[in-house]
Design an enzyme around this catalytic site. Structure first.
Site, PDB file in Angstrom:
ATOM      1  N   GLN A  98       7.576  -4.158  -4.679  1.00  0.00           N
ATOM      2  CA  GLN A  98       6.653  -3.953  -5.793  1.00  0.00           C
ATOM      3  C   GLN A  98       7.121  -2.806  -6.683  1.00  0.00           C
ATOM      4  O   GLN A  98       7.507  -1.744  -6.190  1.00  0.00           O
ATOM      5  CB  GLN A  98       5.244  -3.644  -5.289  1.00  0.00           C
ATOM      6  CG  GLN A  98       4.241  -3.609  -6.438  1.00  0.00           C
ATOM      7  CD  GLN A  98       2.828  -3.300  -5.993  1.00  0.00           C
ATOM      8  OE1 GLN A  98       2.519  -2.157  -5.685  1.00  0.00           O
ATOM      9  NE2 GLN A  98       1.968  -4.306  -5.982  1.00  0.00           N
ATOM     10  N   MET A 120       0.858  -1.190   0.000  1.00  0.00           N
ATOM     11  CA  MET A 120       0.000   0.000   0.000  1.00  0.00           C
ATOM     12  C   MET A 120       0.888   1.232   0.000  1.00  0.00           C
ATOM     13  O   MET A 120       1.692   1.421   0.924  1.00  0.00           O
ATOM     14  CB  MET A 120      -0.919   0.011   1.231  1.00  0.00           C
ATOM     15  CG  MET A 120      -1.964  -1.096   1.241  1.00  0.00           C
ATOM     16  SD  MET A 120      -2.998  -1.047   2.730  1.00  0.00           S
ATOM     17  CE  MET A 120      -1.828  -1.711   3.959  1.00  0.00           C
ATOM     18  N   GLY A 140      -4.726  -5.801   3.420  1.00  0.00           N
ATOM     19  CA  GLY A 140      -4.245  -4.439   3.250  1.00  0.00           C
ATOM     20  C   GLY A 140      -4.862  -3.484   4.243  1.00  0.00           C
ATOM     21  O   GLY A 140      -4.386  -3.338   5.371  1.00  0.00           O
ATOM     22  N   LYS A 165       0.418  -8.601  -9.229  1.00  0.00           N
ATOM     23  CA  LYS A 165      -0.830  -8.223  -8.547  1.00  0.00           C
ATOM     24  C   LYS A 165      -1.749  -7.554  -9.558  1.00  0.00           C
ATOM     25  O   LYS A 165      -1.346  -6.604 -10.234  1.00  0.00           O
ATOM     26  CB  LYS A 165      -0.563  -7.289  -7.369  1.00  0.00           C
ATOM     27  CG  LYS A 165      -1.807  -7.030  -6.510  1.00  0.00           C
ATOM     28  CD  LYS A 165      -1.433  -6.347  -5.195  1.00  0.00           C
ATOM     29  CE  LYS A 165      -2.626  -6.329  -4.244  1.00  0.00           C
ATOM     30  NZ  LYS A 165      -3.683  -5.396  -4.653  1.00  0.00           N
ATOM     31  N   CYS A 167      -3.202  -1.319  -8.978  1.00  0.00           N
ATOM     32  CA  CYS A 167      -3.520  -0.025  -8.380  1.00  0.00           C
ATOM     33  C   CYS A 167      -4.509   0.735  -9.246  1.00  0.00           C
ATOM     34  O   CYS A 167      -4.253   0.962 -10.433  1.00  0.00           O
ATOM     35  CB  CYS A 167      -2.260   0.808  -8.189  1.00  0.00           C
ATOM     36  SG  CYS A 167      -2.590   2.407  -7.409  1.00  0.00           S
TER      37      CYS A 167
END
Length: 332
Positions: free
Chosen positions: A73, A20, A227, A142, A103
């Site tokens: 990431q 995050m 998350g 992801k 995202c």
């Protein structure tokens, strides 16, 4: 309970701290790992290495002393730049490279990165191939279930990932268009799990031990990414892990322990970022920790005006002392 493997790494449990931006910095990652996360993933790092000279970017690249495996990431839309970013992060200590195609933020999607990439399956394949070829560590991905509800192409992207050599796939149960509204759906994640043989992880709205077990049963996934539910509640990992292993609930975290965890977190934030930046970043975390406690709104208003580390820590101690004297109980 099944064992989760990512390349050569075997995770101690099925619970992973989701990446995050602005949250999963080094202090929070280390705290969540200590409180039961089987793996933690860094904040998103831009694939444009020319931007790595900013202080914010430099801090995101620090992984010294963190538990293995260290997963970092990266985000971007250019295969060559992502490949270079992957190589550079491995040189800096990354042991797993995670590619962000999940995202939904406009500032990411407008740059043809994050979940915007799901609209271009050919580019997805090119990116995955470039990054996997560039490094000799496991590469994970992801994604979301698709661009919008009429274009849920998660199964197709999952198959592309498997063909490219991606070692594990995390799927958030919303489309890019959903942002974080409504409820996550897990039918697409279940279909993805059936379609590929690589490990699949579910993400989205997993906020309790019961929900965690339900999602595993519904989807058959290998692991869960947690998350937003960990914000201000990093002990959620041990709660869920205990429940999945025993079917029993741990007692709620008592206020003295919550105070101890929060003060530890503040100290690490202040140390990692320095006083000025650390004080500023601490404010949102304190808000999350105290959100369910009586008087939290009034406390936040005065806490957010404090300008130094000692004042922040003293204020938190006073807040908890007042509630323990009043017998206000435990955290949610």
């Amino acid at each position: 309970m099944s064992v989760v493997r990512i390349g050569p790494y075997t995770l101690p449990n099925r619970l992973i701290l989701a990446p995050m931006a602005g949250v999963t910095d080094r202090p929070f990652r280390q705290l969540c790992r200590r409180l039961g996360a089987g793996m933690v993933v860094s904040e998103m790092v831009t694939s444009d290495v020319r931007l790595w000279n900013s202080r914010k970017s430099r801090l995101r690249l620090i992984h010294d002393g963190e538990d293995e495996p260290r997963s970092v990431q990266i985000a971007g839309g250019d295969p060559a730049m992502l490949a270079e970013a992957a190589q550079r992060n491995v040189e800096l200590g990354a042991q797993i490279i995670d590619i962000n195609m999940g995202c939904p933020a406009k500032k990411v999607c407008n740059k043809a990165a994050g979940s915007a990439l799901l609209r271009d399956e050919a580019l997805v394949a090119e990116i995955l191939d470039a990054v996997v070829r560039a490094v000799d560590v496991p590469v994970t991905l992801k994604i979301r279930t698709g661009w919008d509800r009429d274009n849920r192409n998660g199964v197709t992207v999952a198959k592309l990932a498997e063909q490219a050599g991606i070692q594990a796939l995390a799927v958030h149960g919303r489309t890019r268009a959903d942002l974080y509204t409504g409820e996550a759906e897990y039918e697409t994640i279940a279909a993805i799990k059936q379609a590929v043989s690589i490990p699949v992880f579910a993400n989205g709205d997993i906020d309790s031990p019961e929900k965690a077990r339900k999602v595993i049963e519904q989807t058959g996934v290998d692991a869960l990414l947690i998350g937003r539910a960990a914000q201000g509640r990093p002990w959620i990992f041990r709660e869920i892990d205990h429940y999945l292993r025993t079917g029993e609930h741990l007692p709620a975290a008592p206020l003295p322990e919550v105070q101890s965890i929060l003060l530890e977190h503040l100290a690490e934030l202040h140390l990692f970022y320095g006083e000025e930046m650390g004080v500023r970043i601490a404010r949102k975390h304190v808000g999350w920790y105290l959100a369910t406690l009586p008087g939290a709104r009034e406390f936040r208003a005065q806490f957010n005006r404090l300008q130094d580390t000692d004042a922040q820590c003293a204020s938190v101690r006073q807040f908890f002392a007042e509630r323990q004297n009043n017998g206000t109980g435990v955290a949610a």
